[in-house]
Design a protein around this motif. Structure first.
Motif, PDB file in Angstrom:
ATOM      1  N   PRO A 172       0.836  -1.210   0.000  1.00  0.00           N
ATOM      2  CA  PRO A 172       0.000   0.000   0.000  1.00  0.00           C
ATOM      3  C   PRO A 172       0.860   1.245   0.000  1.00  0.00           C
ATOM      4  N   ALA A 173       0.473   2.212  -0.825  1.00  0.00           N
ATOM      5  CA  ALA A 173       1.187   3.492  -0.911  1.00  0.00           C
ATOM      6  C   ALA A 173       0.175   4.594  -1.141  1.00  0.00           C
ATOM      7  N   GLY A 174      -0.241   5.250  -0.095  1.00  0.00           N
ATOM      8  CA  GLY A 174      -1.214   6.328  -0.220  1.00  0.00           C
ATOM      9  C   GLY A 174      -2.553   5.808  -0.690  1.00  0.00           C
ATOM     10  N   GLU A 175      -3.096   6.456  -1.728  1.00  0.00           N
ATOM     11  CA  GLU A 175      -4.401   6.074  -2.254  1.00  0.00           C
ATOM     12  C   GLU A 175      -4.283   5.261  -3.538  1.00  0.00           C
ATOM     13  N   LEU A 176      -3.097   4.840  -3.889  1.00  0.00           N
ATOM     14  CA  LEU A 176      -2.936   4.032  -5.086  1.00  0.00           C
ATOM     15  C   LEU A 176      -3.503   2.641  -4.856  1.00  0.00           C
ATOM     16  N   PRO A 177      -4.011   2.006  -5.912  1.00  0.00           N
ATOM     17  CA  PRO A 177      -4.481   0.626  -5.758  1.00  0.00           C
ATOM     18  C   PRO A 177      -3.342  -0.294  -5.384  1.00  0.00           C
ATOM     19  N   HIS A 178      -3.667  -1.354  -4.631  1.00  0.00           N
ATOM     20  CA  HIS A 178      -2.655  -2.240  -4.105  1.00  0.00           C
ATOM     21  C   HIS A 178      -2.212  -3.295  -5.093  1.00  0.00           C
ATOM     22  N   SER A 179      -2.804  -3.360  -6.259  1.00  0.00           N
ATOM     23  CA  SER A 179      -2.447  -4.392  -7.223  1.00  0.00           C
ATOM     24  C   SER A 179      -2.503  -3.817  -8.629  1.00  0.00           C
ATOM     25  N   LEU A 180      -1.674  -4.392  -9.497  1.00  0.00           N
ATOM     26  CA  LEU A 180      -1.666  -4.051 -10.916  1.00  0.00           C
ATOM     27  C   LEU A 180      -2.274  -5.220 -11.663  1.00  0.00           C
ATOM     28  N   VAL A 181      -3.361  -4.968 -12.381  1.00  0.00           N
ATOM     29  CA  VAL A 181      -4.122  -6.024 -13.043  1.00  0.00           C
ATOM     30  C   VAL A 181      -3.852  -5.974 -14.538  1.00  0.00           C
ATOM     31  N   LEU A 233       8.149   4.569  -2.514  1.00  0.00           N
ATOM     32  CA  LEU A 233       9.460   3.945  -2.625  1.00  0.00           C
ATOM     33  C   LEU A 233       9.897   3.340  -1.296  1.00  0.00           C
ATOM     34  N   LEU A 234       9.685   4.103  -0.225  1.00  0.00           N
ATOM     35  CA  LEU A 234      10.056   3.590   1.093  1.00  0.00           C
ATOM     36  C   LEU A 234       9.233   2.367   1.455  1.00  0.00           C
ATOM     37  N   SER A 235       7.954   2.388   1.090  1.00  0.00           N
ATOM     38  CA  SER A 235       7.091   1.246   1.367  1.00  0.00           C
ATOM     39  C   SER A 235       7.537   0.014   0.585  1.00  0.00           C
ATOM     40  N   ILE A 236       7.937   0.219  -0.675  1.00  0.00           N
ATOM     41  CA  ILE A 236       8.394  -0.911  -1.490  1.00  0.00           C
ATOM     42  C   ILE A 236       9.679  -1.497  -0.925  1.00  0.00           C
ATOM     43  N   PRO A 259       3.584 -11.944  -4.652  1.00  0.00           N
ATOM     44  CA  PRO A 259       2.734 -12.863  -5.412  1.00  0.00           C
ATOM     45  C   PRO A 259       2.253 -12.243  -6.722  1.00  0.00           C
ATOM     46  N   VAL A 260       2.336 -13.020  -7.779  1.00  0.00           N
ATOM     47  CA  VAL A 260       1.751 -12.658  -9.073  1.00  0.00           C
ATOM     48  C   VAL A 260       0.702 -13.715  -9.370  1.00  0.00           C
ATOM     49  N   GLU A 261      -0.552 -13.304  -9.331  1.00  0.00           N
ATOM     50  CA  GLU A 261      -1.653 -14.259  -9.474  1.00  0.00           C
ATOM     51  C   GLU A 261      -2.125 -14.350 -10.912  1.00  0.00           C
ATOM     52  N   ILE A 262      -2.705 -15.487 -11.243  1.00  0.00           N
ATOM     53  CA  ILE A 262      -3.257 -15.715 -12.569  1.00  0.00           C
ATOM     54  C   ILE A 262      -4.589 -16.417 -12.413  1.00  0.00           C
ATOM     55  N   MET A 263      -5.492 -16.144 -13.349  1.00  0.00           N
ATOM     56  CA  MET A 263      -6.795 -16.800 -13.350  1.00  0.00           C
ATOM     57  C   MET A 263      -7.328 -16.847 -14.766  1.00  0.00           C
ATOM     58  N   ARG A 264      -8.331 -17.683 -14.944  1.00  0.00           N
ATOM     59  CA  ARG A 264      -9.063 -17.730 -16.208  1.00  0.00           C
ATOM     60  C   ARG A 264     -10.521 -17.474 -15.913  1.00  0.00           C
ATOM     61  N   LYS A 301       4.785 -17.438   2.436  1.00  0.00           N
ATOM     62  CA  LYS A 301       5.885 -16.974   1.595  1.00  0.00           C
ATOM     63  C   LYS A 301       5.872 -15.474   1.365  1.00  0.00           C
ATOM     64  N   THR A 302       4.690 -14.868   1.281  1.00  0.00           N
ATOM     65  CA  THR A 302       4.610 -13.464   0.886  1.00  0.00           C
ATOM     66  C   THR A 302       4.044 -12.554   1.961  1.00  0.00           C
ATOM     67  N   LYS A 303       3.525 -13.124   3.060  1.00  0.00           N
ATOM     68  CA  LYS A 303       2.898 -12.335   4.142  1.00  0.00           C
ATOM     69  C   LYS A 303       1.665 -11.577   3.662  1.00  0.00           C
ATOM     70  N   CYS A 304       1.101 -11.999   2.523  1.00  0.00           N
ATOM     71  CA  CYS A 304      -0.125 -11.367   2.014  1.00  0.00           C
ATOM     72  C   CYS A 304      -1.337 -12.073   2.615  1.00  0.00           C
ATOM     73  N   GLN A 305      -2.237 -11.277   3.184  1.00  0.00           N
ATOM     74  CA  GLN A 305      -3.377 -11.846   3.888  1.00  0.00           C
ATOM     75  C   GLN A 305      -4.485 -12.311   2.952  1.00  0.00           C
ATOM     76  N   SER A 306      -4.557 -11.707   1.759  1.00  0.00           N
ATOM     77  CA  SER A 306      -5.677 -12.032   0.870  1.00  0.00           C
ATOM     78  C   SER A 306      -5.200 -12.039  -0.567  1.00  0.00           C
ATOM     79  N   SER A 307      -6.056 -12.571  -1.427  1.00  0.00           N
ATOM     80  CA  SER A 307      -5.769 -12.637  -2.850  1.00  0.00           C
ATOM     81  C   SER A 307      -6.181 -11.341  -3.524  1.00  0.00           C
ATOM     82  N   ALA A 308      -5.302 -10.790  -4.358  1.00  0.00           N
ATOM     83  CA  ALA A 308      -5.627  -9.550  -5.069  1.00  0.00           C
ATOM     84  C   ALA A 308      -6.774  -9.767  -6.045  1.00  0.00           C
ATOM     85  N   LEU A 309      -6.741 -10.854  -6.817  1.00  0.00           N
ATOM     86  CA  LEU A 309      -7.820 -11.099  -7.771  1.00  0.00           C
ATOM     87  C   LEU A 309      -9.137 -11.390  -7.053  1.00  0.00           C
ATOM     88  N   ARG A 310      -9.040 -12.074  -5.939  1.00  0.00           N
ATOM     89  CA  ARG A 310     -10.253 -12.363  -5.188  1.00  0.00           C
ATOM     90  C   ARG A 310     -10.850 -11.082  -4.603  1.00  0.00           C
TER      91      ARG A 310
END
Length: 1113
Positions: A204-213, A298-301, A312-317, A379-388
């Protein structure tokens, strides 16, 4: 961080103006003349239409149409939109009205995409000429290359969107999803269409979305590889012109697998990658997503990467959603309402390389695994799925499903309907839930998420996602930054820092004055006066009188009186005295240090007497140099060169005589202080004896002599790290990598230093760079080997190649590894010590036969000993290719040679865990050698036992076993090990200590014939004082006095300060009845303080028996 974010929020909305200036080379469907206008769109919003103008290909169409939108963090258009979305300019033709036609018909001719990224780099206005990409069926498709349609566009803002501080402290991230290869077999190019979506979860960085789709992936059948270079695409949909989707001047270039940062970059993966990227099914995106990162982002990254290296880089169909014909929302499957995703997979991208200094690019192939919540969390400390999350919050199908035409389409009336179509989703529940046989449907997956958490052991399995693992699916991603997250220090900065640590010291100028200079000036004046007096004599008495060989005494006295008279009458006598006066004064001041007057007359008279005697002596010396050529022959060159001195020093280290070793090292420096190797060898010796300060001084002196010498820089860094000056060590190691970026050793040592500092990220960076260099070097060596083998062909070329590789391998140290198939060394030439007798004349006396074994070796040993005999192998037997070593073993071998034991242990720890290493025989030998140097004999014994089980025919194993037993006092066991070493086909890497210690054991056990043979072998390979001494002792005990004298004389020539050599020379002279030589030898024996009491007792007994040899009685 908060200040920068507040600054962005506080700024008023900034209007961005896009002006379509003019169009070139456009023509319509009905003919060259056409009525057209331009439509401007951005971020799915219609910005406006230009006035309708007539256009012609003969002249540019002047539109000068300006549209604008506001950029603000709270508005519909943000900096993130400016970064990754283009302004779409569509050229639309108005067709002439036909009869009974109420409304105008329009057709899209072409589109241009305006990249707004320069606005985020500080520009406030810029102009570009963009190609007008034709749509399918447009008359612009047939345009020639020189008449391609284009559009001039100007972009401006009242003031820069970002301040200088935001530009300098911010960054621009580019994420490119290229393709997914080895798609599951159940994915077919025929049948219903699906939307393939990928998502990269960002911190998370300010008001930017947390994932790139990334949506709208295209499924392709295998058969050919993707072309390179190929253009990257905009992450937007609905463009009428297909080619307008390509980002200008942005391409995918690919690259060698070995240079990638992903998982499938090893040589064993190359065949699999080539097959997958050519023959297998794949899903392609080739889409680039850009994002501006402010300092807080940048500091957050950086924080996120440091805390968790995998992202995590997620994929779906998902099925493609068609719009409802009645304008009502389609029926949505219950599983999709709950966020259940079909074919949910995840790739774990190691982002740590972006924290390497100076790195701003990451590209690689990453395997796709089934998405499991527990595994992703671990592995990634991510609590939820971005696509979900996207599916739950905004409706997955409206976000990434069917792409509505919207305002990106040229049809003006479709703008309002875009919102309606976002809700029109339909899905065939039965079809989307039907997995490929024999998989079971996930009927309870959506319900499992709404009830209480289920333990990991009973959690439902991602059955569809398992197909990724079965197919070996992987994705190729690329991430790049405008500037590296961690700046790299410039080479100039590092060089300046090294110069601060080791300032250049110019050599001290030679003193123009001094005692020696004063005496030399006095000699020069005497020579000058002598020449003047001789000329005066020749003028008075003529040349013939001066050259007369014999004159009676009376005539000489008469000539002397006449010469004195002439000198006094002409005043030359007083002139000569004045000429000498200045030189005499300099001698008094510089040599006798007398600068004040004498107060005591007696002291004055005594000093004048002493001075007179000294001046007369020096006058005679000068006259002898001038009148008589009595200069003797120049001093002979020394018997030893610097390489032999180094061998003597290493031998003294083996025997534990560090004072003698220090003497030899200092003598090397005295011979040539400008040689870098002399300083490095001396510094390595200081590391061995624990004088780290002196070692550092030696290494610094080497750096001063050669600023670009990589070993000097590395050893300076090792010395600094040993003294706990890690920052200075880092400077030296970094300077070494800048001086020679291809040095595997420099990068490995830098990684070991980072490990000592606890900097795991930079440690991985250094080891990764070293590994890449090692692979490149091995590939180059293989290519060179093949190029040498092909022209020659046959067995001979292979044999020659084997010999060359063997020579380079055997010289590296005692633990280079076994060479079981190597032919025998010089020991195979003849088991007898009388090797060189075949060249003797037939008439030579039989008494010289025994001396031949010593004399023949003496004639060869002085220079030939510097080249080991083991390098001259016979090439008749098959050769074994040298085994490749890892970067850590290479570092360990270097560190062992320079006695840097602190680093050796760390390198061996990595070697044990390295995929190319492990507990091999070479590893065990290196550990044993390290423990022997530390006197840890029990640990060394354990390593040698392991090495012997792995390869009991390795000569280095037996040699080190012998050394271990010898140091432990078990000489009988050491003898067996040494003899086994000599019986093997190949030699150990360092045979000199084997010969020395085995010969000493033979002498102790009174096996003098074996001792003689062993020591003579050592003399042939690497002659030293101790090898000749051992041979001389053995010959003396065998009553071979002439051979003993020859060997002892050779030992004395190599080192005339060895008291034991003088002692045995005394015994030989006593035995042969030479009284004077016996007394002289005995004098040096006592002068050099012989410590061996038994030898002294033997000398005294023989002296008493013979009645001579000791001058004291």
């Amino acid at each position: 961080m908060e200040t920068a974010l507040a600054e962005v929020k506080a700024r008023p909305p900034a209007p961005v103006q896009i002006t379509a200036l003019r169009a070139h080379n456009v023509k319509g469907i009905k003919g060259d003349l056409l009525m057209s206008y331009i439509r401007s769109e951005f971020n799915n919003s219609l910005l406006g239409d230009s006035p309708k103008l007539e256009a012609s290909p003969d002249r540019p169409t002047e539109f000068h149409f300006t549209s604008s939108f506001d950029v603000s963090p709270d508005g519909p258009h943000s900096l993130d939109d400016v970064a990754h979305k283009p302004v779409i300019l569509t050229l639309i033709e108005i067709l002439p009205k036909e009869k009974k036609q109420k409304e105008e018909k329009t057709v899209v001719l072409g589109q241009a995409a305006v990249d707004l990224l320069p606005l985020l780099k500080g520009e406030s206005n810029f102009k570009v000429t963009l190609p007008l990409h034709p749509v399918t069926g447009s008359p612009l498709e047939s345009a020639q290359l020189d008449t391609k349609p284009s559009l001039e566009v100007a972009v401006s803002v009242p003031e820069p969107l970002l301040s200088d501080a935001q530009i300098n402290n911010g960054n621009i991230l580019r994420v490119t999803v290229e393709a997914v290869y080895c798609a599951p077999e159940s994915w077919n190019t025929t049948g219903p269409a699906y939307n393939y979506v990928m998502s990269l979860q960002m911190p998370p960085a300010g008001e930017l979305p947390h994932s790139l789709v990334f949506s709208n992936g295209t499924l392709k059948a295998g058969g050919e590889a993707e072309p390179v270079p190929r253009p990257k695409k905009w992450p937007v949909t609905g463009m009428a012109a297909t080619s307008a989707q390509n980002i200008p001047d942005s391409f995918i270039f690919g690259g060698p697998y070995e240079e990638e940062n992903g998982e499938l970059n090893r040589k064993e993966d190359k065949e699999f990658r080539a097959d997958a990227e050519t023959l297998k099914k794949r899903v392609t995106w080739d889409t680039e997503r850009r994002r501006y990162l402010d300092p807080s982002a940048l500091l957050s990254i950086q924080k996120q990467i440091a805390e968790c290296r995998y992202w995590p880089v997620e994929i779906m169909r998902a099925p493609t959603v068609a719009p409802s014909t009645k304008g009502k929302p389609g029926k949505v499957d219950k599983g999709d309402e709950d966020g259940q995703i079909s074919f949910h997979g995840v790739a774990y991208v190691n982002m740590v390389p972006l924290l390497y200094p100076g790195v701003k690019h990451l590209r690689g192939a990453f395997r796709i695994y089934p998405y499991q919540d527990a595994e992703v969390l671990e592995k990634t400390k991510c609590q939820s799925s971005a696509l979900r999350d996207v599916a739950r919050q905004t409706g997955l199908q409206s976000r990434v499903g069917f792409a509505p035409a919207g305002v990106n389409s040229p049809h003006g009336k479709q703008g309002p309907s875009r919102i309606v179509r976002e809700d029109k989703v339909t899905k065939d529940k039965e079809y989307t839930r039907k997995p490929s046989a024999p998989m079971k449907p996930l009927d309870t997956a959506s319900e499992a998420e709404t009830i209480a958490p289920v333990p990991a052991q009973t959690a439902p399995q991602n059955v569809e996602g398992q197909q990724y693992t079965e197919s070996g699916t992987y994705v190729i991603l690329e991430l790049s930054l405008e500037k590296p997250l961690v700046p790299k220090r410039l080479a100039e900065e590092i060089d300046l820092r090294v110069r601060e640590l080791i300032p250049s010291r110019p050599q001290l100028p030679r003193r123009s004055a001094g005692a020696a200079k004063a005496v030399t000036d006095y000699h020069n004046q005497i020579t000058s006066i002598t020449d003047s007096i001789l000329e005066e004599y020749c003028e008075l008495f003529g040349r013939k009188a001066a050259e007369a060989e014999e004159l009676d005494h009376q005539a000489l006295e008469e000539q002397k009186c006449q010469l004195n008279y002439e000198l006094n009458c002409t005043g030359k006598y007083f002139a000569f005295k004045e000429q000498l006066k200045h030189a005499v004064v300099k001698i008094v001041r510089e040599k006798y240090l007398k600068t004040t007057a004498f107060e005591d007359p007696e002291q004055l008279q005594a000093f004048l007497s002493e001075l007179y005697v000294y001046l007369v002596d020096q006058m005679h010396i000068a006259l002898n140099k001038t009148l008589f050529d009595d200069r003797g022959e120049p001093a002979p060159p020394p018997m030893t060169d610097t390489e032999q001195l180094l061998r003597f020093a290493r031998e003294a280290e083996i025997t534990g005589d560090f004072d003698l070793a220090n003497t030899f090292y200092q003598e090397r420096l005295a011979r040539d202080r400008q040689c870098v190797d002399h300083w490095l060898d001396y510094g390595s010796f200081q590391l061995l004896i624990g004088d780290y300060i002196k070692a550092q001084e030696c290494f610094h002196e080497a750096v001063v002599l050669r600023r670009d010498h990589v070993p000097s820089l590395l050893l300076s860094g090792i010395a600094a790290a040993t003294l706990d000056h890690c920052k200075d060590a880092e400077v030296f190691f970094e300077d070494a990598t800048c001086t020679d970026p291809s040095s595997t050793l420099a990068w490995t040592l830098l990684g070991l230093l980072y490990e000592m500092q606890g900097n795991d990220i930079r440690m991985e960076m250094a080891f990764s760079e070293a590994g890449k260099l090692r692979l490149a070097k091995c590939a180059q060596e293989r290519a060179v080997a093949l190029s040498w083998a092909k022209p020659a062909g046959g067995t001979n070329s292979k044999s020659a190649l084997g010999n060359a590789s063997e020579k380079g391998t055997l010289s590296k140290g005692a633990t280079e590894g076994p060479h079981e198939t190597t032919p025998a060394s010089h020991r195979a030439e003849s088991p007898s010590v009388n090797i060189s007798l075949s060249g003797r004349p037939a008439e030579e006396k039989a008494s010289l036969t025994r001396r031949a074994s010593v004399s023949s070796l003496r004639s060869k040993s002085t220079k030939a000993g510097t080249h080991k005999e083991v390098t001259t192998r016979a090439s008749s037997e098959p050769e074994a290719q040298p085994e490749a070593i890892s970067i850590f073993m290479e570092a360990a071998q270097f560190l062992t040679r320079v006695n840097a034991l602190q680093f050796v242990q760390r390198a061996l720890a990595h070697e044990l865990l390295c995929p190319d290493g492990g507990p091999t025989c070479r590893y065990q030998l290196m550990c044993a050698q390290m423990h022997l140097m530390r006197k840890e004999l029990e640990k060394a014994q354990q390593n040698l036992q392991e090495a012997s089980q792995i390869n009991h025919q390795n000569p280095d194993v037996w040699a080190l076993k012998g050394h271990l037993n010898f140091l432990s006092g078990r000489k009988s066991e050491a003898k067996g090990c040494y003899e086994h070493t000599l019986s093997l086909v190949s030699d150990a890497s360092d045979m000199h200590p084997v010969y020395l210690r085995l010969g000493s054991i033979y002498l102790d056990e009174e096996e003098y014939e074996k001792a003689k043979k062993t020591y003579l072998l050592a003399c042939k390979q690497s002659p030293t004082c101790l090898t000749w001494l051992g041979a001389g002792i053995a010959c003396y005990r065998l009553e071979e006095m002439e051979e003993a004298e020859d060997a002892l004389s050779e030992a004395n020539a190599l080192n005339n300060n060895n008291a034991e050599v003088w002692g045995y020379l005394t015994l030989v002279c006593l035995k042969t009845g030479r009284q004077l030589e016996a007394e002289q030898s005995y004098k040096y024996t006592r002068k050099l303080n012989l410590q061996k009491e038994d030898l002294l007792t033997e000398i005294h007994s023989l002296q008493e028996e013979l009645g001579f040899g000791d001058p004291s009685f």
